[in-house]
Design an enzyme around this catalytic site. Structure first.
Site, PDB file in Angstrom:
ATOM      1  N   ARG A  17      12.434 -14.875  18.677  1.00  0.00           N
ATOM      2  CA  ARG A  17      11.183 -14.279  19.185  1.00  0.00           C
ATOM      3  C   ARG A  17      10.797 -14.847  20.543  1.00  0.00           C
ATOM      4  NH1 ARG A  17      10.490 -14.393  13.524  1.00  0.00           N
ATOM      5  NH2 ARG A  17       9.633 -16.492  13.614  1.00  0.00           N
ATOM      6  N   GLU A  36      13.391 -29.180   7.191  1.00  0.00           N
ATOM      7  CA  GLU A  36      12.866 -29.735   5.941  1.00  0.00           C
ATOM      8  C   GLU A  36      14.027 -30.015   4.971  1.00  0.00           C
ATOM      9  OE1 GLU A  36       9.771 -27.300   4.420  1.00  0.00           O
ATOM     10  OE2 GLU A  36       9.409 -28.603   2.688  1.00  0.00           O
TER      11      GLU A  36
HETATM   12  P1  AMP Z   1       8.717 -25.700  14.248  1.00  0.00           P
HETATM   13  O1  AMP Z   1      10.093 -26.095  14.663  1.00  0.00           O
HETATM   14  O2  AMP Z   1       8.290 -26.335  12.944  1.00  0.00           O
HETATM   15  O3  AMP Z   1       7.695 -25.922  15.335  1.00  0.00           O
HETATM   16  O4  AMP Z   1       8.765 -24.143  13.924  1.00  0.00           O
HETATM   17  C1  AMP Z   1       8.744 -23.228  14.962  1.00  0.00           C
HETATM   18  C2  AMP Z   1       9.686 -22.068  14.741  1.00  0.00           C
HETATM   19  O5  AMP Z   1       9.654 -21.579  13.401  1.00  0.00           O
HETATM   20  C3  AMP Z   1       9.282 -20.934  15.643  1.00  0.00           C
HETATM   21  O6  AMP Z   1      10.460 -20.400  16.239  1.00  0.00           O
HETATM   22  C4  AMP Z   1       8.588 -19.945  14.724  1.00  0.00           C
HETATM   23  O7  AMP Z   1       9.012 -18.638  15.030  1.00  0.00           O
HETATM   24  C5  AMP Z   1       8.975 -20.335  13.308  1.00  0.00           C
HETATM   25  N1  AMP Z   1       7.807 -20.557  12.420  1.00  0.00           N
HETATM   26  C6  AMP Z   1       7.428 -21.750  11.864  1.00  0.00           C
HETATM   27  N2  AMP Z   1       6.340 -21.616  11.088  1.00  0.00           N
HETATM   28  C7  AMP Z   1       5.987 -20.302  11.149  1.00  0.00           C
HETATM   29  C8  AMP Z   1       4.913 -19.519  10.573  1.00  0.00           C
HETATM   30  N3  AMP Z   1       3.978 -20.062   9.775  1.00  0.00           N
HETATM   31  N4  AMP Z   1       4.859 -18.209  10.868  1.00  0.00           N
HETATM   32  C9  AMP Z   1       5.796 -17.641  11.690  1.00  0.00           C
HETATM   33  N5  AMP Z   1       6.819 -18.319  12.256  1.00  0.00           N
HETATM   34  C10 AMP Z   1       6.928 -19.627  11.991  1.00  0.00           C
END
Ligand code: AMP
Length: 178
Positions: free
Chosen positions: A61, A98
């Protein structure tokens, strides 16, 4: 009403996707709205104060918003991809999820050392993905001066972790929880 509540109203929340307990913030509804898409891109670009040379979009995205913001700012677009998709010689960074780990890659010759990079993704949660992308860009000699997201989940601390690395982090909207 805060500044981007009109855009926030276009983001759909799908509970328990992809697994129980996750509130998935679905930007497909925002993308389908002509004004929503245009305003999102325009406001992301308007948040950028520092001069940058290249926009880096994180698969998948981040490619959508990254490409549009790059065009607004008159920059090129660097693709940060999942492993196995780029045809040329790549450099990689592994990062913990995770459960297990993941790998992102970029073409090793995509950046000229010293170029200032704006990192773009749709959402920052824990910041694991964005920090891995930052490490990758630094490995290639780039400077991650700023990072911008449509959505921040501040309770998960990702934006603050990125700021602690010296990155100027902005987002159009925040949602409570995760
Ligand atoms: P992080 O690495 O934990 O910051 O997760 C970010 C990535 O995971 C991004 O590319 C988001 O598109 C996806 N993502 C994580 N949590 C969500 C959520 N609650 N809703 C939509 N996309 C998420």
């Amino acid at each position: 009403m805060t500044a981007n509540d009109d855009l926030k109203a276009l983001v759909r929340t799908i509970p328990d996707f992809p697994k129980p307990g996750i509130q998935f913030r679905d930007i497909t509804t925002l993308l389908l709205d002509p004004r929503g898409l245009s305003e999102t891109v325009g406001r992301l670009a308007a948040l950028q104060r520092d001069p940058i040379d290249v926009v880096a979009g994180i698969e998948a995205r981040g490619f959508i918003f990254g490409a549009a913001v790059a065009r607004e700012l008159g920059c090129g677009l660097l693709l940060i991809r999942k492993d196995g998709k780029l045809p040329g010689a790549t450099i990689a960074v592994d990062y913990a999820l995770e459960y297990g780990s993941d790998r992102i890659v970029m073409h090793e010759d995509a950046l000229v050392p010293g170029q200032r990079v704006l990192l773009v993704d749709d959402l920052i949660a824990t910041g694991g993905t964005a920090r891995a992308a930052m490490r990758l860009i630094r490995q290639a000699g780039g400077i991650v001066s700023s990072a911008t997201f449509v959505i921040d989940l501040p309770e998960l601390g990702g934006a603050d972790a990125l700021r602690a690395e010296g990155v100027d982090v902005t987002a159009l909207m925040a949602f409570d929880g995760h």
